[in-house]
Design a protein around this motif. Structure first.
Motif, PDB file in Angstrom:
ATOM      1  N   SER A  26       0.761  -1.080  -0.055  1.00  0.00           N
ATOM      2  CA  SER A  26      -0.061   0.068   0.056  1.00  0.00           C
ATOM      3  C   SER A  26       0.822   1.211  -0.014  1.00  0.00           C
ATOM      4  O   SER A  26       2.073   1.010   0.370  1.00  0.00           O
ATOM      5  CB  SER A  26      -0.786   0.007   1.209  1.00  0.00           C
ATOM      6  N   GLU A  29       2.091   1.797   3.561  1.00  0.00           N
ATOM      7  CA  GLU A  29       3.159   0.801   3.934  1.00  0.00           C
ATOM      8  C   GLU A  29       4.500   1.042   3.257  1.00  0.00           C
ATOM      9  O   GLU A  29       5.516   1.215   3.970  1.00  0.00           O
ATOM     10  CB  GLU A  29       2.448  -0.454   3.577  1.00  0.00           C
ATOM     11  N   THR A  56      -4.185   0.344 -10.668  1.00  0.00           N
ATOM     12  CA  THR A  56      -4.741   0.420  -9.287  1.00  0.00           C
ATOM     13  C   THR A  56      -6.492   0.215  -9.451  1.00  0.00           C
ATOM     14  O   THR A  56      -6.963   0.866 -10.393  1.00  0.00           O
ATOM     15  CB  THR A  56      -4.330   1.933  -8.821  1.00  0.00           C
ATOM     16  N   GLY A  61      -6.339  -1.873  -4.119  1.00  0.00           N
ATOM     17  CA  GLY A  61      -4.974  -1.555  -4.168  1.00  0.00           C
ATOM     18  C   GLY A  61      -4.285  -1.465  -5.355  1.00  0.00           C
ATOM     19  O   GLY A  61      -5.057  -1.589  -6.245  1.00  0.00           O
TER      20      GLY A  61
END
Length: 120
Positions: A26, A29, A56, A61
């Protein structure tokens, strides 16, 4: 910094470490892992999406694009990265547009003249 993220993702896809359809980390992340802002990663992902390297899906995601779509995108992303490197090096040398274009033209001519002697 976003260009480095783009290069790393492209390298992983080209090497086969990330297969078509594989999920990417992500944005939050990856920003945390790389210790960069979310905006930097978002910019990298947008660039990768424009290049056709990733897709996407809202709410799901980002994923590595299908191999057929990604091939041209990877080549384009690599070219753009190398081109930016060329422009950065030219700026460090103080080359203006005309000098840069002349050197690129000379290199292109030299490259194509050596290709003519190579069997197809």
């Amino acid at each position: 910094m976003y260009a480095q993220i783009v290069e790393q993702v492209v390298a992983k896809v080209m090497s086969g470490a990330w297969q078509a359809g594989a999920p990417l980390p992500s944005i939050r992340e990856l920003a945390s892992d790389c210790q960069v802002s979310v905006i930097t990663v978002k910019r990298a992902y947008l660039e990768l999406e424009r290049s056709g390297v990733i897709v996407t899906r809202h709410g799901k995601g980002s994923f590595v694009a299908d191999a057929l779509d990604a091939t041209r995108g990877l080549a384009t992303a690599e070219f753009d990265s190398l081109l930016q490197g060329l422009l950065d090096a030219a700026a460090k040398l103080g080359l203006n547009r005309d000098a840069l274009l002349e050197r690129v033209g000379d290199a292109f001519d030299a490259s194509t003249s050596t290709d003519k002697g190579t069997p197809a």
